[in-house]
Every structure is written in C-alpha cells, then in structure tokens.
Enzyme design. Structure first.
Site, PDB file in Angstrom:
ATOM      1  N   GLU A  70      14.376  28.062 -14.341  1.00  0.00           N
ATOM      2  CA  GLU A  70      14.119  28.078 -13.316  1.00  0.00           C
ATOM      3  C   GLU A  70      15.431  27.519 -12.061  1.00  0.00           C
ATOM      4  OE1 GLU A  70      10.488  25.829 -12.231  1.00  0.00           O
ATOM      5  OE2 GLU A  70       9.284  27.880 -13.536  1.00  0.00           O
ATOM      6  N   GLU A 116       6.009  31.277 -18.423  1.00  0.00           N
ATOM      7  CA  GLU A 116       4.456  30.507 -17.653  1.00  0.00           C
ATOM      8  C   GLU A 116       3.563  30.956 -16.520  1.00  0.00           C
ATOM      9  OE1 GLU A 116       6.491  26.853 -16.363  1.00  0.00           O
ATOM     10  OE2 GLU A 116       7.927  26.907 -16.878  1.00  0.00           O
TER      11      GLU A 116
END
Length: 558
Positions: free
Chosen positions: A387, A490
């Site tokens: 991320e 995720e």
C-alpha cells in the site's frame, strides 16, 4: 509577453442550436453573428520541451506554434479557416481541440463531431508537422471541463474515434494524447496504435483546482513525477506550462535534470509495457483460498489453503516469524508473507526504511526471512512494503518517492532470488496512481490489491459501503498494465452478519467469474484502533457460517 516560437491562441464556438448544448468557456469578445471566432485561453500553455527515450532520453527545445480550438458538431469550415489564418509557415503546429458541451464523449463516439473534425483536418497544412491534441487533462479529478471526471473507458472510446477519424482525413497528422500527468494518468491511455506523442501540462488550472492528492513541494518535483507517470508508454513526451517566460525557462532546466535522472534508472524504469490478458488459474478451478486469522477461528476450515502473516523487522530478529511460519507450514498451508520493513529492534532510523533497504541495512534480517522460507517446498507469496501509493503516513514507506520505493523493492526481492518456492508479490492497495510505483515485470509474479467495503474512513454506516464488484472493477482496471495474475491478499467488510454474508456471497460470485484472480485471502480481524482516532475501527471479523456462504459462492460461481 515573449513566447518561444510563436504562440497563437484562437478558438471557435457556436451558439447552441440544440437544447442541452452548454458552452463552458466564456468568450472574451463576441462574434459578429456570422463568424463564431472567440479567444479561448483555456489551454494557452507554452511549450517547454520534450524528451524521447528513443533518442536516449534527449531533451529538445520546442519550436511550436499553438492554436486552441473549441469544436461543436455544427462547426463549419469558414470559422475554422479564419482560426487557422495566422499560421507561421516555418513552424510546426500544436492544435488543441476541445469539445465544448456536456455529454461530448458519447456524442463524439456516436459520430456527431465527424463532419466538423473532417472539415478541420482538411484545412490543416501538409508542409509541416501538425500535432492534434484532443480534450487534455482528462484524468484530473475535477469538473472544470465536460470530459473530466468521466469513465476512462468512455474517454478512451471517444479519443480513439477522434484519432481514427482525423487520420483517415489527414494521414500525416500526429495524434497527441495529453493528460496533465496527475496521479491516475495511465488509466486513460487509449493505446499506442492511436497515439504518436504525449503531452503533459505543468501548473494548469485543472490541476491547481484538484485536491485529491497533496501538492508536490516544487515544480521540479512535480515535473519529474509527471514524467515517471508516462514511463509505461513508449512515446515522445512534450511538456507544456501555464505561466510566463520565467517559469518556462526554469522548467526547461528542470526538464534537463529530470531527463538525466530518468536516463540513470532507465534499465528498469523503461521496460516494455504491453497490456495483455494475464495468465490466470486453471479453467473451472476456484482461486487459492487464504485467511489472515490470528485468532484461528477460520484457519482450521478444510477449505483454507493458505494463511497470511504480517512481519516486521523485530519479528524476524526475535525469531517469532520463524515460529509462526513453521506453525502454518505444519498445518499444511501455504504462506502469504507481508514484509513491513520497520519497527527495528536495533533502533535504526525508522523514517528512512526505504533508503535503509537500498543501502543493505536490513540485509541480515531479510536473508534470514528468505532462509526460513526456503525450508519448505510449499509455495510462499512474499509481499514487500504494501500500500505504498496511498498518500498518507500510516507506514513509513508511504508517501515516498516512487523511484526510491522501486529500488528498495527490487533490492529486497533480489535477496530472495535463489529461493525457488518464493512468489514475488507487488502489493499496492490498487488506488489511483498505483502504477507509478510498479517495480517492473521482471520483479513481480503476482499483483496484490486490497478490497475493503469502506470508500472513506469517516463512513460509519455499513450500508454505505461499496460492493466488492465496484471496487474490484476499478482496481483491476488500474492493474491491467502489469499483465500479471491478481492475488487479493486482503479483503473484508464490516457490519451486521446478514450484511457481511450478502456482501461476501456476491464477492464470491465475482471472483469465480474472473480467472485472472489466482488467490484471495480474507482479513478476519478488526483494524488497528490507533489508526482510526475517535472513530471505532472497522471490524472485518466474520463467523464460520458467513465464511461458508462465501466459499459456496466462490465454488459455485453464483
């Protein structure tokens, strides 16, 4: 004001004769009733220069005159000819063409502008190079012009129609695709077959009005980042600027410096990128199913094939990673390892984790991690510094220079090069601008994205969450440049159990239909409360029965 070469600005607009035409640019003087000529300063940029990686990333000074024209479906040749009257014989031409009413993208694709475009192209001179630049700054998330804040697919379809229509009329015409160079530039790429050159803009009014991303500290940094965002497309890149001669002169110097930096890193920065369908999972086989489940409430399910570990430096240093890893392998599961290069037990400077990685400061820890991984024959999916593209500071590797990140990622993965069971996972969230951080196809086996129902952290009503499919489609579109299989390491949804179950059931059907997704791993826990301040952290934990409904949809495809 002095201009490099000659900068001519002309424009063309017609009074609307059909209900619904909206003129977005205010005329600076009125027409005489017969001519539709008005001055249109909306895209009155000066050319700064261009770089072309085919010429060893050389920099050239501009020698363009610039005319900006606003076009409508009923534009005729007479006002077009008047706008082109002032052309300088020995100067190449940049012709910016903009559509001036709402709904223009659909109208263009449907052919409503074809006659006007053909009329314009027939009038263009044959004895000089002409760049046609259509509806610029399309990717900037503002609504200054009718073609902004629109679907990339709609823009691309309209652009390709314009390019083909104009080339059929004037084959020698050079078609220029001209984003501002804002984060998300690559989402609107129409394809190399219809683009001859790229134009990016600096200091433009659309970008100055945008608030989606933090401003760069200076124009030199901004220019460099814009050039990096166009590295996926192997086309000459022109730079245009809104401002005076002093600004243009400064940017010319910045462009030369940026070109030197890009050339230094060109081996891996300028790989060949072609959008191809990725190799997916076998036909009729569901994706690999994993969980992040530290409380072990789902991991015992017979359908679970992999478990997810988040590993920081101190986990490696204390041996806890090796113990957790061996426990998962002992359960017969594959392992997803998300490596977070921070929280160093040796108290080295945490704020410089990417630079430390490049310098080899953590090599001992990373080699230990790969050694542990090498002790099993089971596949292991290693994701480094995930991320990274989100413009926040939750992790010390976020909001950093993309080249710094790429070098750190490549250094880390190089340390595990000899470990045969390692699958290299590049793990952006999949947010706008992700591809700026792409480390290159040679260093990536799978692309990971994160899919959580919350579109904004301040939304507390679970019914305001986006569907899995909406988020999936948006993020997978951004990842298409990689041509790599997708591993969703995720994903999660909060809310009452019936809401979670319905959301996940629909997610399972989506995943079953997309063979490019080779793996999924559910995040079965609440998020870290420290990140959410006064707002309760989202709890993505689910029951066994909800998980079973998801698995059923994943296997059945409905």
């Amino acid at each position: 004001m002095k201009f490099k070469g000659v900068l001519l600005i002309a424009a063309l607009t017609l009074t609307a004769v059909t209900a619904g035409y909206v003129i977005r640019f205010s005329p600076l003087f009125k027409s005489d009733g017969h001519s539709a000529d008005v001055l249109n300063a909306a895209f009155a940029e000066q050319p700064v220069g261009y770089i072309n990686r085919a010429d060893s990333i050389g920099v050239a000074n501009p020698d363009l005159q610039h005319i900006s024209i606003q076009l409508h479906p009923n534009t005729t040749e007479a006002p077009l000819a008047a706008a082109l009257k002032g052309l300088v014989a020995d100067k190449d031409l940049l012709l910016t063409v903009v559509a001036g009413q709402d709904g223009a993208l659909g109208m263009v694709t449907d052919g409503a502008f074809d006659d006007a475009l053909r009329s314009l192209c027939r009038l263009l001179p044959d004895a000089k190079r002409v760049y046609l630049r259509w509806d610029p700054d399309m990717e900037v998330p503002v609504q200054r012009y009718s073609w902004q804040y629109q679907s990339p697919v709609d823009y691309i379809g309209a652009f390709r129609h314009v390019a083909k229509t104009c080339r059929n009329t004037k084959p020698a015409l050079q078609i220029m695709w001209s984003p501002a160079g804002y984060p998300g530039t690559e989402e609107y790429w129409p394809g190399g077959d219809v683009v001859d050159a790229i134009g990016i803009s600096v200091n433009g009014p659309s970008e100055l009005a945008a608030t989606a991303f933090p401003r760069d500290p200076d124009l030199r940094t901004s220019l460099r980042r814009k050039l990096i965002r166009t590295r996926l497309m192997n086309k000459p890149v022109w730079v245009f600027a809104t401002g005076n001669d002093s600004l243009v002169n400064a940017l010319q110097s910045d462009l030369r410096e940026a070109a030197k930096e890009l050339k230094r890193d060109s081996t891996w920065l300028f790989q060949e990128y072609t959008i191809n369908p990725p190799k997916g999972r076998p036909a009729n086989a569901p994706p690999l199913l994993g969980v992040y489940d530290p409380k072990q409430t789902l991991a015992g399910s017979k359908v679970v094939q992999a478990e997810h570990l988040f590993v920081d430096l101190v986990n490696i240093q204390t041996g806890s990673f090796a113990r957790d890893f061996e426990a998962i392998v002992g359960r017969g599961h594959q392992v997803i390892v998300s490596v977070e290069p921070w929280r160093d037990g040796k108290v080295r400077k945490d704020s410089s984790v990417l630079q430390n990685t490049i310098l080899g400061v953590y090599d001992e820890e990373f080699k230990s991690l790969f050694y542990t991984i090498s002790k099993t024959n089971l596949p292991v999916y290693v994701r480094f510094a995930h991320e990274m593209e989100i413009p926040i500071h939750r992790y010390s590797w976020q909001s950093q220079d993309p080249v710094l990140y790429i070098k750190a990622y490549r250094h880390f993965m190089e340390l595990g090069k000899g470990v045969k069971n390692v699958n290299k996972v590049w793990g952006p969230a999949g947010d706008r601008g992700s591809m700026e951080w792409y480390p290159g196809g040679d260093a990536v086996d799978f692309v990971s994205i994160a899919i959580y129902g919350l579109p904004d952290k301040n939304i507390t009503d679970p019914t305001k969450q986006e569907s899995f499919e909406t988020i999936f489609n948006r993020k997978v579109w951004r990842m298409r440049w990689t041509s790599k299989p997708i591993f969703i390491t995720e994903f999660g949804v909060k809310g009452p159990e019936d809401f979670q179950a319905e959301w996940l059931e629909k997610a399972g059907a989506v995943l079953a239909a997309h063979g490019e997704v080779v793996g999924v791993s559910y995040f079965n826990l609440a998020d870290n409360p420290e990140v959410w301040g006064d707002i309760p952290p989202p709890d993505w934990g689910i029951s066994q029965s909800t998980f079973d409904r998801f698995v059923g949809a994943l296997k059945s495809g409905r």
